[in-house]
Design an enzyme around this catalytic site. Structure first.
Site, PDB file in Angstrom:
ATOM      1  N   GLU A   1       0.873  12.123 -13.951  1.00 49.65           N
ATOM      2  CA  GLU A   1       0.341  12.219 -12.593  1.00 49.65           C
ATOM      3  C   GLU A   1       1.351  12.972 -11.734  1.00 49.65           C
ATOM      4  O   GLU A   1       2.448  12.470 -11.487  1.00 49.65           O
ATOM      5  CB  GLU A   1       0.093  10.814 -12.014  1.00 49.65           C
ATOM      6  CG  GLU A   1      -0.560  10.881 -10.662  1.00 49.65           C
ATOM      7  CD  GLU A   1      -0.841   9.520 -10.046  1.00 49.65           C
ATOM      8  OE1 GLU A   1       0.095   8.703  -9.909  1.00 49.65           O
ATOM      9  OE2 GLU A   1      -2.005   9.265  -9.680  1.00 49.65           O
TER      10      GLU A   1
ATOM     11  N   ILE B   1       0.823  -1.222   0.000  1.00 49.62           N
ATOM     12  CA  ILE B   1       0.000   0.000   0.000  1.00 49.62           C
ATOM     13  C   ILE B   1       0.858   1.273   0.000  1.00 49.62           C
ATOM     14  O   ILE B   1       2.014   1.245   0.416  1.00 49.62           O
ATOM     15  CB  ILE B   1      -1.004  -0.007   1.181  1.00 49.62           C
ATOM     16  CG1 ILE B   1      -0.292  -0.177   2.529  1.00 49.62           C
ATOM     17  CG2 ILE B   1      -2.048  -1.094   0.969  1.00 49.62           C
ATOM     18  CD1 ILE B   1      -1.225  -0.065   3.731  1.00 49.62           C
TER      19      ILE B   1
ATOM     20  N   LYS C   1       2.417  -4.868   3.464  1.00 45.77           N
ATOM     21  CA  LYS C   1       3.551  -3.951   3.590  1.00 45.77           C
ATOM     22  C   LYS C   1       3.056  -2.510   3.471  1.00 45.77           C
ATOM     23  O   LYS C   1       2.658  -2.071   2.399  1.00 45.77           O
ATOM     24  CB  LYS C   1       4.595  -4.201   2.493  1.00 45.77           C
ATOM     25  CG  LYS C   1       5.896  -3.445   2.773  1.00 45.77           C
ATOM     26  CD  LYS C   1       6.829  -3.402   1.605  1.00 45.77           C
ATOM     27  CE  LYS C   1       6.563  -2.256   0.673  1.00 45.77           C
ATOM     28  NZ  LYS C   1       6.613  -0.908   1.310  1.00 45.77           N
TER      29      LYS C   1
ATOM     30  N   CYS D   1      -4.995   9.615  -5.928  1.00 48.62           N
ATOM     31  CA  CYS D   1      -4.976   8.995  -7.253  1.00 48.62           C
ATOM     32  C   CYS D   1      -6.165   9.455  -8.089  1.00 48.62           C
ATOM     33  O   CYS D   1      -6.088   9.515  -9.310  1.00 48.62           O
ATOM     34  CB  CYS D   1      -4.950   7.474  -7.126  1.00 48.62           C
ATOM     35  SG  CYS D   1      -6.253   6.816  -6.077  1.00 48.62           S
TER      36      CYS D   1
ATOM     37  N   LYS E   1       9.536  16.665  -7.044  1.00 47.28           N
ATOM     38  CA  LYS E   1       8.826  16.265  -8.266  1.00 47.28           C
ATOM     39  C   LYS E   1       7.764  17.314  -8.630  1.00 47.28           C
ATOM     40  O   LYS E   1       7.620  17.713  -9.788  1.00 47.28           O
ATOM     41  CB  LYS E   1       8.170  14.891  -8.047  1.00 47.28           C
ATOM     42  CG  LYS E   1       7.288  14.445  -9.212  1.00 47.28           C
ATOM     43  CD  LYS E   1       6.584  13.107  -8.923  1.00 47.28           C
ATOM     44  CE  LYS E   1       5.527  12.827  -9.989  1.00 47.28           C
ATOM     45  NZ  LYS E   1       4.730  11.639  -9.720  1.00 47.28           N
TER      46      LYS E   1
ATOM     47  N   THR F   1       1.839   3.554 -11.410  1.00 44.88           N
ATOM     48  CA  THR F   1       1.744   2.670 -12.573  1.00 44.88           C
ATOM     49  C   THR F   1       3.094   1.996 -12.829  1.00 44.88           C
ATOM     50  O   THR F   1       3.155   0.823 -13.199  1.00 44.88           O
ATOM     51  CB  THR F   1       1.257   3.487 -13.788  1.00 44.88           C
ATOM     52  OG1 THR F   1      -0.081   3.913 -13.492  1.00 44.88           O
ATOM     53  CG2 THR F   1       1.257   2.678 -15.063  1.00 44.88           C
TER      54      THR F   1
ATOM     55  N   GLU G   1      -4.322  -1.048  -8.329  1.00 45.01           N
ATOM     56  CA  GLU G   1      -5.000   0.250  -8.355  1.00 45.01           C
ATOM     57  C   GLU G   1      -3.896   1.288  -8.513  1.00 45.01           C
ATOM     58  O   GLU G   1      -3.096   1.500  -7.604  1.00 45.01           O
ATOM     59  CB  GLU G   1      -5.799   0.451  -7.060  1.00 45.01           C
ATOM     60  CG  GLU G   1      -6.944   1.431  -7.245  1.00 45.01           C
ATOM     61  CD  GLU G   1      -6.587   2.805  -6.746  1.00 45.01           C
ATOM     62  OE1 GLU G   1      -6.212   3.643  -7.593  1.00 45.01           O
ATOM     63  OE2 GLU G   1      -6.673   3.053  -5.534  1.00 45.01           O
TER      64      GLU G   1
ATOM     65  N   PHE H   1       0.688  14.311  -8.569  1.00 45.30           N
ATOM     66  CA  PHE H   1       0.496  13.927  -7.171  1.00 45.30           C
ATOM     67  C   PHE H   1       0.856  15.059  -6.220  1.00 45.30           C
ATOM     68  O   PHE H   1       1.560  14.876  -5.227  1.00 45.30           O
ATOM     69  CB  PHE H   1       1.305  12.671  -6.846  1.00 45.30           C
ATOM     70  CG  PHE H   1       0.468  11.600  -6.175  1.00 45.30           C
ATOM     71  CD1 PHE H   1      -0.638  11.067  -6.813  1.00 45.30           C
ATOM     72  CD2 PHE H   1       0.798  11.114  -4.910  1.00 45.30           C
ATOM     73  CE1 PHE H   1      -1.413  10.090  -6.209  1.00 45.30           C
ATOM     74  CE2 PHE H   1       0.028  10.132  -4.292  1.00 45.30           C
ATOM     75  CZ  PHE H   1      -1.078   9.620  -4.955  1.00 45.30           C
TER      76      PHE H   1
HETATM   77  P1  NAI Z   1       5.334   3.705  -5.288  1.00 41.54           P
HETATM   78  O1  NAI Z   1       4.415   3.152  -6.290  1.00 41.54           O
HETATM   79  O2  NAI Z   1       6.798   3.497  -5.459  1.00 41.54           O
HETATM   80  O3  NAI Z   1       4.967   3.168  -3.813  1.00 41.54           O
HETATM   81  C1  NAI Z   1       3.791   2.507  -3.450  1.00 41.54           C
HETATM   82  C2  NAI Z   1       4.122   1.237  -2.674  1.00 41.54           C
HETATM   83  O4  NAI Z   1       4.805   0.324  -3.526  1.00 41.54           O
HETATM   84  C3  NAI Z   1       5.026   1.425  -1.466  1.00 41.54           C
HETATM   85  O5  NAI Z   1       4.612   0.574  -0.418  1.00 41.54           O
HETATM   86  C4  NAI Z   1       6.379   0.982  -1.994  1.00 41.54           C
HETATM   87  O6  NAI Z   1       7.245   0.526  -0.985  1.00 41.54           O
HETATM   88  C5  NAI Z   1       5.980  -0.154  -2.907  1.00 41.54           C
HETATM   89  N1  NAI Z   1       6.975  -0.508  -3.932  1.00 41.54           N
HETATM   90  C6  NAI Z   1       7.877   0.300  -4.537  1.00 41.54           C
HETATM   91  N2  NAI Z   1       8.631  -0.401  -5.407  1.00 41.54           N
HETATM   92  C7  NAI Z   1       8.201  -1.673  -5.363  1.00 41.54           C
HETATM   93  C8  NAI Z   1       8.591  -2.885  -6.033  1.00 41.54           C
HETATM   94  N3  NAI Z   1       9.576  -2.893  -6.928  1.00 41.54           N
HETATM   95  N4  NAI Z   1       7.925  -4.018  -5.749  1.00 41.54           N
HETATM   96  C9  NAI Z   1       6.914  -4.027  -4.868  1.00 41.54           C
HETATM   97  N5  NAI Z   1       6.512  -2.923  -4.188  1.00 41.54           N
HETATM   98  C10 NAI Z   1       7.146  -1.761  -4.433  1.00 41.54           C
HETATM   99  O7  NAI Z   1       5.057   5.263  -5.180  1.00 41.54           O
HETATM  100  P2  NAI Z   1       6.026   6.412  -4.605  1.00 41.54           P
HETATM  101  O8  NAI Z   1       7.433   6.260  -5.074  1.00 41.54           O
HETATM  102  O9  NAI Z   1       5.804   6.496  -3.164  1.00 41.54           O
HETATM  103  O10 NAI Z   1       5.405   7.686  -5.349  1.00 41.54           O
HETATM  104  C11 NAI Z   1       5.778   7.987  -6.675  1.00 41.54           C
HETATM  105  C12 NAI Z   1       4.594   8.375  -7.510  1.00 41.54           C
HETATM  106  O11 NAI Z   1       3.686   7.300  -7.558  1.00 41.54           O
HETATM  107  C13 NAI Z   1       3.758   9.525  -6.956  1.00 41.54           C
HETATM  108  O12 NAI Z   1       4.289  10.761  -7.303  1.00 41.54           O
HETATM  109  C14 NAI Z   1       2.434   9.262  -7.608  1.00 41.54           C
HETATM  110  O13 NAI Z   1       2.431   9.787  -8.907  1.00 41.54           O
HETATM  111  C15 NAI Z   1       2.361   7.763  -7.670  1.00 41.54           C
HETATM  112  N6  NAI Z   1       1.566   7.189  -6.561  1.00 41.54           N
HETATM  113  C16 NAI Z   1       0.280   6.878  -6.832  1.00 41.54           C
HETATM  114  C17 NAI Z   1      -0.518   6.390  -5.844  1.00 41.54           C
HETATM  115  C18 NAI Z   1      -1.931   6.065  -6.128  1.00 41.54           C
HETATM  116  O14 NAI Z   1      -2.718   5.884  -5.200  1.00 41.54           O
HETATM  117  N7  NAI Z   1      -2.324   5.950  -7.372  1.00 41.54           N
HETATM  118  C19 NAI Z   1      -0.050   6.227  -4.456  1.00 41.54           C
HETATM  119  C20 NAI Z   1       1.347   6.533  -4.281  1.00 41.54           C
HETATM  120  C21 NAI Z   1       2.097   7.016  -5.311  1.00 41.54           C
END
Ligand code: NAI
Ligand code: MG
Length: 513
Positions: free
Chosen positions: A411, A178, A204, A314, A364, A259, A280, A413
């Site tokens: 996006e 998440i 996690k 999102c 960013k 994504t 999602e 954010f």
């Molecule tokens: P992220 O997608 O990297 O993080 C979300 C979750 O994924 C965290 O728990 C992270 O530890 C986990 N994660 C990261 N790399 C992974 C991998 N290789 N395998 C499995 N899990 C992994 O998002 P981040 O870096 O925090 O934010 C970057 C951008 O992502 C934001 O600027 C935004 O554009 C987007 N984002 C979108 C979200 C949504 O709800 N649609 C939520 C969070 C970020």
């Protein structure tokens, strides 16, 4: 006086609302900082820890145990044993529901502590966390609790001397990953349907906001949820997250985040055991404002859709299409409205807009504000950060945005909204669909025919008519196109945690003869 950290120019619109000029001290001490495996708080195998920060002060709140591959293995073993041999999937749905209800009561009793931790770790305004996030999270848990004793299959008529039925069985051990923008809501959106179905979970939380998930873990034991059913592993994506996605003994992954990471998770699943998956992901949602709609209401809705949670949503309405005859009045009024956003210490009463989550997101967003200027959009309002500590950024409005600009496609954010002008319905439907995303959309009009036509034509998982970001536990949440795979929430969300098995029997002693 507000000023930018990057170029020193003065914006001057907002003053940070602080208590005596200082960040308010959090009224809680952090108790739960270790991994939660098999019903116990434990150190990580490696002994590693990482720090979680307060986005208001950029200071460390506490150190948290860091899960890596070995810890994921231990948690999956516990979840596997609890699923394969433990009481949770085997007890009656009624009993599971009773325990989950008790869990919900405990979460409710601890609302103050949870909301405080959520604000401290993530910078979200406390008033909003208490009145929205907490209620939403609890609503989701109670909604799925009601399903625990109402999960059943169908009777099949079959052809010939046979009858059949379907069993709806829990899918198994679920890996759940998440993000940090709604930590509590995401925690319950993931675990609640899984637990109602009789699954066990290894979840996690995001490395930026691990504290509320750990707090919720301790209450699960008090509620009577057996050890191994919920395992909480704070840690990083590339290590713990990747180990969960590629684990051979996990049956399903549910992920919310970018994504980019959604794609990595799909790859890991393809290369491991082809586990089930729901994703999602990101969005760049259009809000379409027709000229027959009340302009003040439209402004209120657009302001909310773009700036709530500092734009870290999102589903944010980050592309607002305004019909040309009301364009000038709309943008003037939106700027006036956005100026009233109260920015400051999220612990202070009345504050609506706190800091962004961390330096990376802050950088960013400021980079995208530069892109907006470089690509030729006009900066109408905001665009600056604030002096001093904390990742605060002003609500920012770009006007005269073109479809192909980076601020209209990616996006961001953050609290940055793009306003685009349109003439006709046909045009705006086509332009509204012109991104890789399809998470949500909105249309504001008094004309029911137009509203329905737009709702059908936009390729988005949710379309709001004459409102925006209205949610409830029974809606279906998910995306078209690169905004994801599958639906969460509501009865659709329940199906993610069930397998359907067909069982067929003859009606006669020897149907083969
Ligand atoms: P992220 O997608 O990297 O993080 C979300 C979750 O994924 C965290 O728990 C992270 O530890 C986990 N994660 C990261 N790399 C992974 C991998 N290789 N395998 C499995 N899990 C992994 O998002 P981040 O870096 O925090 O934010 C970057 C951008 O992502 C934001 O600027 C935004 O554009 C987007 N984002 C979108 C979200 C949504 O709800 N649609 C939520 C969070 C970020
Ligand atoms: Mg934090």
């Amino acid at each position: 006086m507000a000023s930018t950290k990057s170029n020193g120019t003065v914006a001057g619109t907002w003053k940070l609302m602080m208590e005596d000029g200082q960040p308010i001290k959090s009224p809680i001490t952090v108790k739960y900082t270790k991994l939660f495996i098999n019903g116990e708080f434990v150190d990580s195998v490696s002994g590693k820890t990482f720090e979680t920060f307060d986005p208001r002060t950029e200071e460390v709140i506490t150190s948290v145990s860091e899960a890596t591959t070995e810890d994921v293995d231990l948690a999956v073993k516990a979840a596997r044993a609890a699923f394969d041999h433990g009481p949770w999937p085997r007890m009656s749905g009624q009993e599971r529901g009773r325990i989950l209800n008790k869990y919900a009561d405990l979460i409710q009793e601890h609302c103050e502590q949870l909301a405080t931790l959520e604000t401290w770790d993530g910078g979200k305004p406390l008033d909003i966390v208490k009145h929205f996030d907490m209620q939403e999270a609890l609503g989701i848990l109670r909604y799925y609790t009601g399903y625990a004793d109402k999960i059943h299959g169908l009777t099949l008529k079959m052809n010939g001397p046979y009858q059949g039925y379907t069993l709806q069985e829990p899918i198994g051990v679920c890996g759940q990953i998440i993000p940090w923008n709604f930590p509590l809501i995401m925690f319950f959106l993931k675990i609640s349907p899984a637990l109602a179905c009789g699954c066990t979970v290894v979840i996690k939380p995001a490395e930026l906001t691990p504290l509320t998930a750990l707090y919720c873990a301790h209450l699960s034991i008090e509620a009577g949820i057996p050890p191994g059913v919920i395992n909480v592993l704070p840690g990083f994506g590339e290590t713990a997250g990747a180990a969960i996605s590629s684990h051979m003994d996990i049956d399903k992954i549910a992920f919310t985040g970018s994504t980019k990471v959604g794609r990595l998770i799909m790859e890991a699943i393809a290369k491991s055991n082809l586990k089930d998956v729901t994703l999602e992901l990101g969005g760049k949602s259009p809000l379409i404002v027709m000229d027959d709609f009340d302009i003040d209401q439209a402004v209120e809705i657009a302001n909310f859709g773009a700036f709530i949670n500092m734009g870290q949503v999102c589903l944010a309405s980050s592309r607002v299409f305004v019909q040309e005859s009301i364009y000038d009045e709309f943008v003037r009024k939106l700027a006036e409205r956005a100026k009233k956003q109260v920015i400051g210490d999220p612990f202070k009463g009345g504050v609506q807009h706190g800091p962004q989550i961390n330096k990376a997101q802050f950088d960013k967003i400021l980079k995208y504000i530069q892109y907006g200027k470089i690509d030729g959009a006009n900066l109408l309002l905001g665009g600056h950060s604030f002096d001093g500590k904390g990742f605060y950024i002003e609500p920012t409005i770009f006007i005269d945005v073109e479809d192909n600009m980076r601020i209209a496609q990616d996006e961001i954010f953050g609290p940055v909204v793009s306003i685009l002008k349109f003439k006709t319905i046909e045009e705006v439907i086509e332009r509204g669909n012109k991104t890789i995303y399809g998470l949500a959309a909105g249309v504001l009009t008094k004309n029911i025919n137009i509203a329905n036509r737009v709702a059908r034509s936009l390729r988005a998982g949710t379309v709001w008519i004459n409102c925006y970001l209205v949610s409830a536990p029974d809606w279906a949440l998910g995306g078209y196109k690169m905004s994801g795979i599958g639906r969460e929430s509501g009865s659709y969300g329940l199906q993610n945690y069930l397998q359907v098995k067909s069982v067929i029997t003859p009606l006669h002693e020897s149907p083969w003869i």
